[in-house]
Scaffold this motif. Structure first.
Motif, PDB file in Angstrom:
ATOM      1  N   PHE A  55       0.811  -1.214   0.000  1.00  0.00           N
ATOM      2  CA  PHE A  55       0.000   0.000   0.000  1.00  0.00           C
ATOM      3  C   PHE A  55       0.846   1.267   0.000  1.00  0.00           C
ATOM      4  O   PHE A  55       0.401   2.315  -0.468  1.00  0.00           O
ATOM      5  CB  PHE A  55      -0.960  -0.001   1.197  1.00  0.00           C
ATOM      6  N   LYS A  56       2.060   1.167   0.509  1.00  0.00           N
ATOM      7  CA  LYS A  56       2.930   2.350   0.553  1.00  0.00           C
ATOM      8  C   LYS A  56       3.290   2.849  -0.851  1.00  0.00           C
ATOM      9  O   LYS A  56       3.690   4.006  -1.022  1.00  0.00           O
ATOM     10  CB  LYS A  56       4.205   2.050   1.342  1.00  0.00           C
ATOM     11  N   TYR A  57       3.125   1.987  -1.859  1.00  0.00           N
ATOM     12  CA  TYR A  57       3.434   2.385  -3.237  1.00  0.00           C
ATOM     13  C   TYR A  57       2.235   3.009  -3.952  1.00  0.00           C
ATOM     14  O   TYR A  57       2.407   3.625  -5.007  1.00  0.00           O
ATOM     15  CB  TYR A  57       3.912   1.167  -4.042  1.00  0.00           C
ATOM     16  N   LEU A  58       1.040   2.833  -3.407  1.00  0.00           N
ATOM     17  CA  LEU A  58      -0.165   3.244  -4.134  1.00  0.00           C
ATOM     18  C   LEU A  58      -0.337   4.761  -4.250  1.00  0.00           C
ATOM     19  O   LEU A  58      -0.761   5.244  -5.302  1.00  0.00           O
ATOM     20  CB  LEU A  58      -1.397   2.592  -3.509  1.00  0.00           C
ATOM     21  N   PRO A  59      -0.021   5.563  -3.211  1.00  0.00           N
ATOM     22  CA  PRO A  59      -0.145   7.017  -3.391  1.00  0.00           C
ATOM     23  C   PRO A  59       0.731   7.545  -4.528  1.00  0.00           C
ATOM     24  O   PRO A  59       0.319   8.448  -5.270  1.00  0.00           O
ATOM     25  CB  PRO A  59       0.288   7.570  -2.034  1.00  0.00           C
ATOM     26  N   ALA A  60       1.932   6.985  -4.695  1.00  0.00           N
ATOM     27  CA  ALA A  60       2.805   7.415  -5.792  1.00  0.00           C
ATOM     28  C   ALA A  60       2.314   6.879  -7.130  1.00  0.00           C
ATOM     29  O   ALA A  60       2.505   7.512  -8.172  1.00  0.00           O
ATOM     30  CB  ALA A  60       4.239   6.948  -5.529  1.00  0.00           C
ATOM     31  N   GLN A  61       1.669   5.718  -7.100  1.00  0.00           N
ATOM     32  CA  GLN A  61       1.134   5.146  -8.330  1.00  0.00           C
ATOM     33  C   GLN A  61      -0.046   5.966  -8.853  1.00  0.00           C
ATOM     34  O   GLN A  61      -0.272   6.041 -10.058  1.00  0.00           O
ATOM     35  CB  GLN A  61       0.693   3.695  -8.072  1.00  0.00           C
ATOM     36  N   ASN A 120       3.295   1.983   9.073  1.00  0.00           N
ATOM     37  CA  ASN A 120       4.169   3.135   9.338  1.00  0.00           C
ATOM     38  C   ASN A 120       4.506   3.948   8.091  1.00  0.00           C
ATOM     39  O   ASN A 120       4.526   5.187   8.151  1.00  0.00           O
ATOM     40  CB  ASN A 120       5.451   2.676  10.033  1.00  0.00           C
ATOM     41  N   PRO A 121       4.783   3.304   6.942  1.00  0.00           N
ATOM     42  CA  PRO A 121       5.057   4.115   5.743  1.00  0.00           C
ATOM     43  C   PRO A 121       3.890   5.030   5.360  1.00  0.00           C
ATOM     44  O   PRO A 121       4.101   6.189   4.985  1.00  0.00           O
ATOM     45  CB  PRO A 121       5.326   3.067   4.664  1.00  0.00           C
ATOM     46  N   TYR A 162      -0.919   9.815   6.225  1.00  0.00           N
ATOM     47  CA  TYR A 162      -2.177   9.075   6.378  1.00  0.00           C
ATOM     48  C   TYR A 162      -2.421   8.749   7.848  1.00  0.00           C
ATOM     49  O   TYR A 162      -1.483   8.543   8.618  1.00  0.00           O
ATOM     50  CB  TYR A 162      -2.158   7.787   5.556  1.00  0.00           C
ATOM     51  N   GLN A 163      -3.683   8.691   8.195  1.00  0.00           N
ATOM     52  CA  GLN A 163      -4.073   8.425   9.569  1.00  0.00           C
ATOM     53  C   GLN A 163      -5.268   7.476   9.573  1.00  0.00           C
ATOM     54  O   GLN A 163      -6.114   7.527   8.680  1.00  0.00           O
ATOM     55  CB  GLN A 163      -4.452   9.741  10.260  1.00  0.00           C
ATOM     56  N   SER A 164      -5.330   6.615  10.566  1.00  0.00           N
ATOM     57  CA  SER A 164      -6.477   5.715  10.682  1.00  0.00           C
ATOM     58  C   SER A 164      -7.609   6.431  11.400  1.00  0.00           C
ATOM     59  O   SER A 164      -7.385   7.147  12.381  1.00  0.00           O
ATOM     60  CB  SER A 164      -6.101   4.440  11.437  1.00  0.00           C
ATOM     61  N   ALA A 165      -8.822   6.224  10.909  1.00  0.00           N
ATOM     62  CA  ALA A 165      -9.978   6.853  11.554  1.00  0.00           C
ATOM     63  C   ALA A 165     -10.250   6.243  12.924  1.00  0.00           C
ATOM     64  O   ALA A 165     -10.764   6.911  13.821  1.00  0.00           O
ATOM     65  CB  ALA A 165     -11.202   6.704  10.659  1.00  0.00           C
ATOM     66  N   PHE A 166      -9.881   4.965  13.086  1.00  0.00           N
ATOM     67  CA  PHE A 166     -10.181   4.252  14.325  1.00  0.00           C
ATOM     68  C   PHE A 166      -8.900   3.761  14.981  1.00  0.00           C
ATOM     69  O   PHE A 166      -7.992   3.278  14.309  1.00  0.00           O
ATOM     70  CB  PHE A 166     -11.108   3.060  14.040  1.00  0.00           C
ATOM     71  N   VAL A 167      -8.853   3.900  16.287  1.00  0.00           N
ATOM     72  CA  VAL A 167      -7.725   3.423  17.086  1.00  0.00           C
ATOM     73  C   VAL A 167      -8.289   2.600  18.238  1.00  0.00           C
ATOM     74  O   VAL A 167      -9.207   3.037  18.939  1.00  0.00           O
ATOM     75  CB  VAL A 167      -6.885   4.601  17.635  1.00  0.00           C
ATOM     76  N   ASN A 168      -7.772   1.399  18.386  1.00  0.00           N
ATOM     77  CA  ASN A 168      -8.223   0.499  19.455  1.00  0.00           C
ATOM     78  C   ASN A 168      -9.712   0.181  19.363  1.00  0.00           C
ATOM     79  O   ASN A 168     -10.380   0.001  20.378  1.00  0.00           O
ATOM     80  CB  ASN A 168      -7.909   1.074  20.838  1.00  0.00           C
TER      81      ASN A 168
END
Length: 266
Positions: free
Chosen positions: A160-166, A188-189, A195-201
């Motif tokens: 997934f870390k490659y998709l924003p550049a793609q 982490n990348p 990018y941030q996750s909408a949900f944590v825990n």
């Protein structure tokens, strides 16, 4: 203008200027789902603007179940449209389809939806993309269902870390069932890219039985967005199982709960 009326108009305008997105892994969405189940699902998602579904079965009525769901939604006060992916290219694991449904009065679908081509061999159930436009601003949902935890979903998510550049011109939002908590280092990348996750825990999968009112098992489902492009105002974990007497009855709907966010585009 009276203050109360002003506040009402302000809140109404603010609410209307935002998009309500829901993501749900509906286990084995196909011919095994009864009319009553489809109606329950429609009632659960009808107040959202865009819906991303995972685990639509590739055969045995998956596409028909989505069409039936859209038809049911259209009976509930708003006009909906939908798109279903081709079966994913997985040969070593479970082949599935994805689906998007949306209110046509709220967002407009731009172009054709597509399955990821570049990493379709590295990712068993490759993401399904669809671009939507709202108020002349666009966002692209990448709908994803990872392999199970025991099969190490991080071996797929690492791509997934490659998709924003793609897709540098797209405002990507990753949604779905990652079978992996947001705290895993594989994300982490993406975090370093903003990018941030909408949900944590937030646990999202159902246990077989509730224990001490604890009915959820694992942090699998999430929504990842770029904070410079998307502003979240609300997150929701929808505990639909509370409508049933037992978890066994609830699991006839799905073994995951839906998650939702309300957002605006910067």
């Amino acid at each position: 203008m009276p203050r109360i009326l002003f506040l009402f108009l302000l809140l109404s305008t603010t609410s209307f200027s935002q998009i309500k997105l829901l993501s749900w892994n509906i286990e084995n969405l196909g011919s095994s789902k009864s009319d009553t189940t489809i109606n329950f699902i429609a009632n659960t998602i009808k107040n959202y603007d865009v819906v991303a579904l995972q685990e639509v079965v590739a055969g045995n009525g998956g596409a028909q179940a989505v069409a039936q769901l859209a038809d049911e939604l259209n009976r509930k006060g708003a006009k909906w449209d939908y798109v279903i992916s081709n079966p994913t290219s997985s040969s070593a694991y479970k082949v599935e389809r994805y689906a998007f449904l949306w209110k046509t009065a709220k967002v407009k679908k731009i172009g054709k939806a597509w399955l990821e081509q570049k990493y379709n061999l590295e990712i068993d159930r490759e993401p399904f993309y669809c671009t939507f436009e709202y108020n002349n601003k666009q966002f692209t949902l990448a709908n994803f269902h990872a392999i199970t935890k025991k099969k190490q979903p991080e071996t797929e998510i690492k791509y997934f870390k490659y998709l924003p550049a793609q897709y540098p011109d797209l405002n990507l939002i990753f949604v779905g069932d990652f079978n992996c908590p947001q705290s895993h280092t594989v994300f982490n990348p993406l975090k370093k890219m903003g990018y941030q996750s909408a949900f944590v825990n937030q646990k999202t999968s159902l246990k077989q039985e509730c224990k001490n009112d604890n009915c959820l098992a694992s942090e699998f489902d999430n929504i990842w967005y770029k904070t410079s492009k998307i502003a979240l105002s609300k997150t929701e974990a929808i505990h639909f199982y509370t409508n049933f007497e037992t978890l066994k009855q609830a699991r006839a709907i799905s073994d995951h709960i839906p998650i939702a966010v309300t957002f605006s585009i910067n």
